[in-house]
Write a protein that holds these residues in place. Structure first.
Motif, PDB file in Angstrom:
ATOM      1  N   SER A  56       2.278   3.348   7.780  1.00 56.01           N
ATOM      2  CA  SER A  56       3.190   2.827   6.758  1.00 56.01           C
ATOM      3  C   SER A  56       2.620   1.713   5.887  1.00 56.01           C
ATOM      4  CB  SER A  56       4.479   2.355   7.436  1.00 56.01           C
ATOM      5  OG  SER A  56       4.166   1.685   8.638  1.00 56.01           O
ATOM      6  N   SER A  57       1.527   1.084   6.286  1.00 57.71           N
ATOM      7  CA  SER A  57       0.918   0.042   5.445  1.00 57.71           C
ATOM      8  C   SER A  57      -0.425  -0.364   6.044  1.00 57.71           C
ATOM      9  CB  SER A  57       1.825  -1.197   5.354  1.00 57.71           C
ATOM     10  OG  SER A  57       1.890  -1.856   6.603  1.00 57.71           O
ATOM     11  N   GLY A  58      -1.173  -1.154   5.279  1.00 56.34           N
ATOM     12  CA  GLY A  58      -2.428  -1.698   5.802  1.00 56.34           C
ATOM     13  C   GLY A  58      -2.149  -2.681   6.930  1.00 56.34           C
ATOM     14  N   THR A  59      -1.052  -3.401   6.812  1.00 60.15           N
ATOM     15  CA  THR A  59      -0.665  -4.343   7.865  1.00 60.15           C
ATOM     16  C   THR A  59      -0.388  -3.578   9.156  1.00 60.15           C
ATOM     17  OG1 THR A  59       0.328  -5.736   6.166  1.00 60.15           O
ATOM     18  CG2 THR A  59       0.986  -6.173   8.438  1.00 60.15           C
ATOM     19  N   ASP A  60       0.396  -2.502   9.042  1.00 63.39           N
ATOM     20  CA  ASP A  60       0.703  -1.713  10.244  1.00 63.39           C
ATOM     21  C   ASP A  60      -0.547  -1.015  10.787  1.00 63.39           C
ATOM     22  OD1 ASP A  60       3.288  -2.531  10.311  1.00 63.39           O
ATOM     23  OD2 ASP A  60       4.109  -0.766   9.301  1.00 63.39           O
ATOM     24  N   PHE A  82     -10.978 -16.240   5.461  1.00 58.30           N
ATOM     25  CA  PHE A  82     -10.881 -16.016   4.020  1.00 58.30           C
ATOM     26  C   PHE A  82     -10.480 -14.566   3.778  1.00 58.30           C
ATOM     27  CE2 PHE A  82     -12.739 -15.735  -0.368  1.00 58.30           C
ATOM     28  CZ  PHE A  82     -11.821 -16.598  -0.928  1.00 58.30           C
ATOM     29  N   THR A  83      -9.166 -14.320   3.864  1.00 61.08           N
ATOM     30  CA  THR A  83      -8.633 -12.971   3.789  1.00 61.08           C
ATOM     31  C   THR A  83      -7.162 -13.038   3.427  1.00 61.08           C
ATOM     32  OG1 THR A  83      -8.246 -10.926   5.053  1.00 61.08           O
ATOM     33  CG2 THR A  83      -8.163 -12.982   6.299  1.00 61.08           C
ATOM     34  N   PHE A  84      -6.585 -11.877   3.171  1.00 59.02           N
ATOM     35  CA  PHE A  84      -5.131 -11.781   2.993  1.00 59.02           C
ATOM     36  C   PHE A  84      -4.470 -12.069   4.338  1.00 59.02           C
ATOM     37  CE2 PHE A  84      -1.246  -9.020   2.813  1.00 59.02           C
ATOM     38  CZ  PHE A  84      -0.573  -9.776   1.871  1.00 59.02           C
ATOM     39  N   VAL A  85      -3.282 -12.630   4.269  1.00 63.76           N
ATOM     40  CA  VAL A  85      -2.623 -13.133   5.476  1.00 63.76           C
ATOM     41  C   VAL A  85      -2.451 -12.069   6.571  1.00 63.76           C
ATOM     42  CG1 VAL A  85      -0.275 -12.711   4.598  1.00 63.76           C
ATOM     43  CG2 VAL A  85      -0.667 -14.520   6.282  1.00 63.76           C
ATOM     44  N   GLU A 154     -12.686  -2.760  11.445  1.00 66.18           N
ATOM     45  CA  GLU A 154     -12.996  -3.182  10.072  1.00 66.18           C
ATOM     46  C   GLU A 154     -11.693  -3.212   9.268  1.00 66.18           C
ATOM     47  OE1 GLU A 154     -15.076  -0.352   7.603  1.00 66.18           O
ATOM     48  OE2 GLU A 154     -15.424  -1.792   6.006  1.00 66.18           O
ATOM     49  N   ASP A 155     -11.334  -4.366   8.738  1.00 64.50           N
ATOM     50  CA  ASP A 155     -10.207  -4.423   7.810  1.00 64.50           C
ATOM     51  C   ASP A 155     -10.758  -4.002   6.444  1.00 64.50           C
ATOM     52  OD1 ASP A 155      -8.221  -4.999   6.008  1.00 64.50           O
ATOM     53  OD2 ASP A 155      -7.633  -6.898   6.916  1.00 64.50           O
ATOM     54  N   GLY A 156     -10.606  -2.711   6.177  1.00 68.78           N
ATOM     55  CA  GLY A 156     -11.124  -2.133   4.937  1.00 68.78           C
ATOM     56  C   GLY A 156     -10.019  -1.923   3.917  1.00 68.78           C
ATOM     57  N   ALA A 157      -9.015  -2.796   3.946  1.00 66.52           N
ATOM     58  CA  ALA A 157      -7.888  -2.653   3.007  1.00 66.52           C
ATOM     59  C   ALA A 157      -8.367  -2.653   1.559  1.00 66.52           C
ATOM     60  CB  ALA A 157      -6.875  -3.777   3.230  1.00 66.52           C
ATOM     61  N   GLN A 158      -9.477  -3.371   1.294  1.00 68.43           N
ATOM     62  CA  GLN A 158      -9.954  -3.476  -0.090  1.00 68.43           C
ATOM     63  C   GLN A 158     -11.210  -2.641  -0.339  1.00 68.43           C
ATOM     64  OE1 GLN A 158     -10.216  -7.631  -1.211  1.00 68.43           O
ATOM     65  NE2 GLN A 158      -8.268  -8.129  -0.245  1.00 68.43           N
ATOM     66  N   SER A 159     -11.676  -1.930   0.672  1.00 65.12           N
ATOM     67  CA  SER A 159     -13.018  -1.336   0.525  1.00 65.12           C
ATOM     68  C   SER A 159     -13.068   0.174   0.723  1.00 65.12           C
ATOM     69  CB  SER A 159     -13.975  -2.004   1.520  1.00 65.12           C
ATOM     70  OG  SER A 159     -13.510  -1.800   2.834  1.00 65.12           O
ATOM     71  N   THR A 178      -7.248   0.784   6.522  1.00 66.04           N
ATOM     72  CA  THR A 178      -7.154   0.544   5.086  1.00 66.04           C
ATOM     73  C   THR A 178      -5.710   0.497   4.629  1.00 66.04           C
ATOM     74  OG1 THR A 178      -8.188   1.025   2.951  1.00 66.04           O
ATOM     75  CG2 THR A 178      -7.286   2.914   4.143  1.00 66.04           C
ATOM     76  N   SER A 179      -5.542   0.107   3.365  1.00 66.89           N
ATOM     77  CA  SER A 179      -4.207  -0.029   2.756  1.00 66.89           C
ATOM     78  C   SER A 179      -4.149   0.846   1.510  1.00 66.89           C
ATOM     79  CB  SER A 179      -3.998  -1.487   2.355  1.00 66.89           C
ATOM     80  OG  SER A 179      -2.942  -1.607   1.403  1.00 66.89           O
ATOM     81  N   PHE A 180      -2.979   1.432   1.271  1.00 67.83           N
ATOM     82  CA  PHE A 180      -2.780   2.215   0.040  1.00 67.83           C
ATOM     83  C   PHE A 180      -1.728   1.576  -0.855  1.00 67.83           C
ATOM     84  CE2 PHE A 180      -3.905   5.641   3.229  1.00 67.83           C
ATOM     85  CZ  PHE A 180      -5.233   5.717   2.840  1.00 67.83           C
ATOM     86  N   SER A 183      -1.963  -1.508  -5.741  1.00 63.53           N
ATOM     87  CA  SER A 183      -3.061  -2.208  -6.415  1.00 63.53           C
ATOM     88  C   SER A 183      -4.431  -1.928  -5.799  1.00 63.53           C
ATOM     89  CB  SER A 183      -2.799  -3.720  -6.367  1.00 63.53           C
ATOM     90  OG  SER A 183      -2.674  -4.128  -5.015  1.00 63.53           O
ATOM     91  N   LYS A 184      -4.485  -1.224  -4.681  1.00 65.76           N
ATOM     92  CA  LYS A 184      -5.779  -0.978  -4.034  1.00 65.76           C
ATOM     93  C   LYS A 184      -6.551   0.117  -4.787  1.00 65.76           C
ATOM     94  CE  LYS A 184      -5.044  -3.839  -0.649  1.00 65.76           C
ATOM     95  NZ  LYS A 184      -5.177  -5.240  -1.047  1.00 65.76           N
ATOM     96  N   PRO A 185      -7.883   0.202  -4.558  1.00 64.54           N
ATOM     97  CA  PRO A 185      -8.641   1.245  -5.268  1.00 64.54           C
ATOM     98  C   PRO A 185      -8.025   2.640  -5.087  1.00 64.54           C
ATOM     99  CG  PRO A 185     -10.150  -0.308  -4.254  1.00 64.54           C
ATOM    100  CD  PRO A 185      -8.766  -0.715  -3.812  1.00 64.54           C
ATOM    101  N   HIS A 306      -7.477 -14.657  -5.237  1.00 68.84           N
ATOM    102  CA  HIS A 306      -7.506 -14.017  -3.913  1.00 68.84           C
ATOM    103  C   HIS A 306      -8.517 -14.751  -3.040  1.00 68.84           C
ATOM    104  CE1 HIS A 306      -6.695 -10.727  -6.876  1.00 68.84           C
ATOM    105  NE2 HIS A 306      -5.729 -10.448  -6.025  1.00 68.84           N
ATOM    106  N   TYR A 307      -8.155 -15.777  -2.318  1.00 68.48           N
ATOM    107  CA  TYR A 307      -6.858 -16.289  -1.960  1.00 68.48           C
ATOM    108  C   TYR A 307      -6.951 -17.801  -2.005  1.00 68.48           C
ATOM    109  CZ  TYR A 307      -6.199 -11.495  -0.651  1.00 68.48           C
ATOM    110  OH  TYR A 307      -6.126 -10.125  -0.707  1.00 68.48           O
ATOM    111  N   PRO A 308      -5.893 -18.487  -2.407  1.00 65.72           N
ATOM    112  CA  PRO A 308      -6.008 -19.930  -2.653  1.00 65.72           C
ATOM    113  C   PRO A 308      -6.056 -20.798  -1.393  1.00 65.72           C
ATOM    114  CG  PRO A 308      -3.781 -19.163  -3.117  1.00 65.72           C
ATOM    115  CD  PRO A 308      -4.585 -17.947  -2.792  1.00 65.72           C
TER     116      PRO A 308
END
Ligand SMILES: Cc1ncc(COP(=O)(O)O)c(C=O)c1O
Length: 370
Positions: A56-60, A82-85, A154-159, A178-180, A183-185, A306-308
Motif C-alpha cells: 500500500s505504500s513505501g512506508t508499509d 538524512f532521509t524522509f521520516v 535497501e530503502d529504494g523509495a527514490q531509486s 520502493t514507493s509509488f 512524485s516518485k520516478p 529534501h530534507y530540512p
C-alpha cells in the motif's frame, strides 16, 4: 511552472491508462486483482529479483520487510539520519531503535565505513537509503552485514530504475523497498509500494503480512497489516511502465544538462561512476538557501527542500544519546540542500530559464556573504 509535471505524462499516456483503468472497473476485482500479479512479475523482472510483493505504500513496504525479518521491541536498526521520516518512523513503530550513521557528504547516502562501529549485539538489520535516485554503496554495506549475519533492506523509495554497478536498485540486498507515490520516478495515482527479494520464505512472509498475516482466509499465523496495493493503482503503474525506460533516459539527460549549466556556481549532484541516477530529485547545495528560494519563487520557479531536519534532530526521535553535532555531514546537508524542478517533461527552454535564475540567485547569495 510545476515542480513535478504529472499532467503532461497523463496526456501522453491517456488512452493506455484509461483502457487499463476501464478493464479493472469492468471486472470489479479491486483488491489483489490480476493487474497486481502482472505488475509484480514486471517489477521483479526489472529489479532482477525472484519475488516482488506490492503493497500500500513505501512506508508499509519498510514495515512489512522489517516485520518479515522479525524486527521488534528492543532491537536496533542501523540507518541514515538524512532521509524522509518514514525510514526511521517504521523502525520506531515496531518498538526498535534507529541507530544513525552519518552520510557520505558527496552522495548524501549512508557512509559504509562508519557502519561497523554502529553494530552491536542488538542490531537486527541495516537500512541504507538510496537518496535522490542514486544507490547507496550496497556492496560495501552488504559486506559489513555479512560479517555480522545481518539482513540489509535497501530503502529504494527514490531509486527504482537506478543501477549500481550495472545491477538494478531494489535487487541489491536481502530486501529492496520502493514507493509509488505520485512524485516518485515510477508513481501511481495515490499510495503504493513494493518489496523485492530473492528469498522465497521471506516473500511468503511478506505476502502474509500485507494481508493481516493470513495464510488462508481468516487464518492468521502471524500479525500483519492491511497493506495491499489497489488493483486500480497496479493498472496505472502497468500503463506507466510502458514508457518508464524512456523517462529514465530523459531524467538522466536533464540531470546531466543541469549539472553542465550549474556546476561552476553551486554544488551539483555527485554521481558515482558505478551508478546511474534516476534523479527522483535534482538537488544542489548552496548557502543562504531561503533567500535563494525566495528569488526563484519570485520568478515562478518552485523549489523544495529534501530534507530540512535530519531525523536525529526531529522532536519525534529526540533522545539523550544523540543531538546536534552528532552527525555533522547530515546536519550540514540539511541546512544547504535545495531541489530544482525535475521531471521527464521539463522543456529545454524551461530548464535553461531555471538554470539562469539559479545562476543569478546564487551570485546574489555569494554577494551577500562578501
Ligand atoms: C526515502 C523514502 N523512504 C520512504 C518513503 C515512504 O514512501 P511512501 O510515501 O510511499 O509511504 C519515501 C517517500 O516518500 C522516501 O522518500
Amino acid at each position: 511552472m510545476e515542480f513535478i509535471d504529472l499532467k503532461s505524462q497523463y496526456k501522453k499516456l491517456k488512452p493506455c491508462i484509461e483502457a487499463r483503468i476501464h478493464a479493472v472497473l469492468e471486472r470489479g476485482q479491486f483488491l489483489l486483482g490480476p493487474e497486481v500479479d502482472e505488475l509484480e512479475h514486471c517489477l521483479a523482472a526489472r529489479a532482477h529479483t525472484r519475488y516482488c510483493v506490492t503493497c500500500s505504500s513505501g512506508t508499509d513496504a519498510l514495515l512489512i520487510a522489517m516485520m518479515a525479518l522479525g524486527v521488534g521491541y528492543g532491537d536496533e536498526v542501523v540507518t541514515t539520519p538524512f532521509t524522509f521520516v518514514a525510514t526511521g518512523e517504521t523502525i520506531r513503530l515496531l518498538g526498535a531503535k534507529p541507530v544513525f550513521v552519518d552520510i557520505d557528504p558527496r552522495t548524501y547516502n549512508l557512509n559504509a565505513q562508519l557502519l561497523p562501529a554502529a553494530i552491536t549485539p542488538r542490531t537486527k538489520a541495516i537500512i541504507p537509503v538510496s537518496l535522490y535516485g542514486q544507490c547507496a554503496d550496497m556492496d560495501a554495506i552488504n559486506q559489513v552485514a555479512a560479517l555480522h549475519d545481518l539482513p540489509v533492506i535497501e530503502d529504494g523509495a527514490q531509486s527504482f530504475g537506478a543501477t549500481y554497478k550495472g545491477r538494478p536498485s531494489c535487487g541489491l540486498s536481502t530486501v529492496g523497498c520502493t514507493s509509488f507515490v505520485p512524485s516518485k520516478p515510477l508513481g501511481c495515482y495515490g499510495d503504493g509500494g513494493a518489496c523485492f527479494t530473492q528469498d522465497e520464505a521471506l516473500a511468503t512472509r511478506m505476502k502474509q503480512i500485507r494481508v493481516h498475516g493470513q495464510d488462508r482466509k481468516y487464518h492468521h499465523p502471524v500479525l500483519g497489516i492491511n497493506g495491499r496495493l489497489d488493483t486500480l493503482q497496479a493498472a496505472v503503474l502497468l500503463a506507466k511502465l510502458e514508457i518508464f525506460d524512456d523517462e529514465i533516459v530523459q531524467r538522466r539527460r536533464l540531470g546531466s544538462i543541469y549539472s553542465e549549466l550549474l556546476s561552476d556556481v553551486v554544488t551539483t549532484p555527485f554521481v558515482e561512476t558505478h551508478n546511474t541516477c534516476v534523479y527522483a530529485q535534482y538537488t544542489i547545495q548552496l548557502e543562504n538557501r531561503s533567500t535563494f528560494q525566495d528569488q526563484l519563487k519570485a520568478k515562478g520557479i518552485p523549489t523544495a527542500v529534501h530534507y530540512p531536519i535530519p531525523l536525529h534532530l526531529q522532536p519525534a526521535f529526540a533522545s539523550g544519546e544523540v543531538g546536534r553535532g552528532s552527525f555533522p555531514h547530515a546536519e550540514a546537508a540539511a541546512e544547504r540542500v535545495v531541489s530544482l524542478p525535475m521531471h521527464p517533461y521539463l522543456s529545454e527552454g524551461d530548464q535553461r530559464n531555471i538554470a539562469q535564475a539559479v545562476r543569478e540567485a546564487a551570485a546574489g547569495a555569494w554577494k551577500c556573504r562578501h
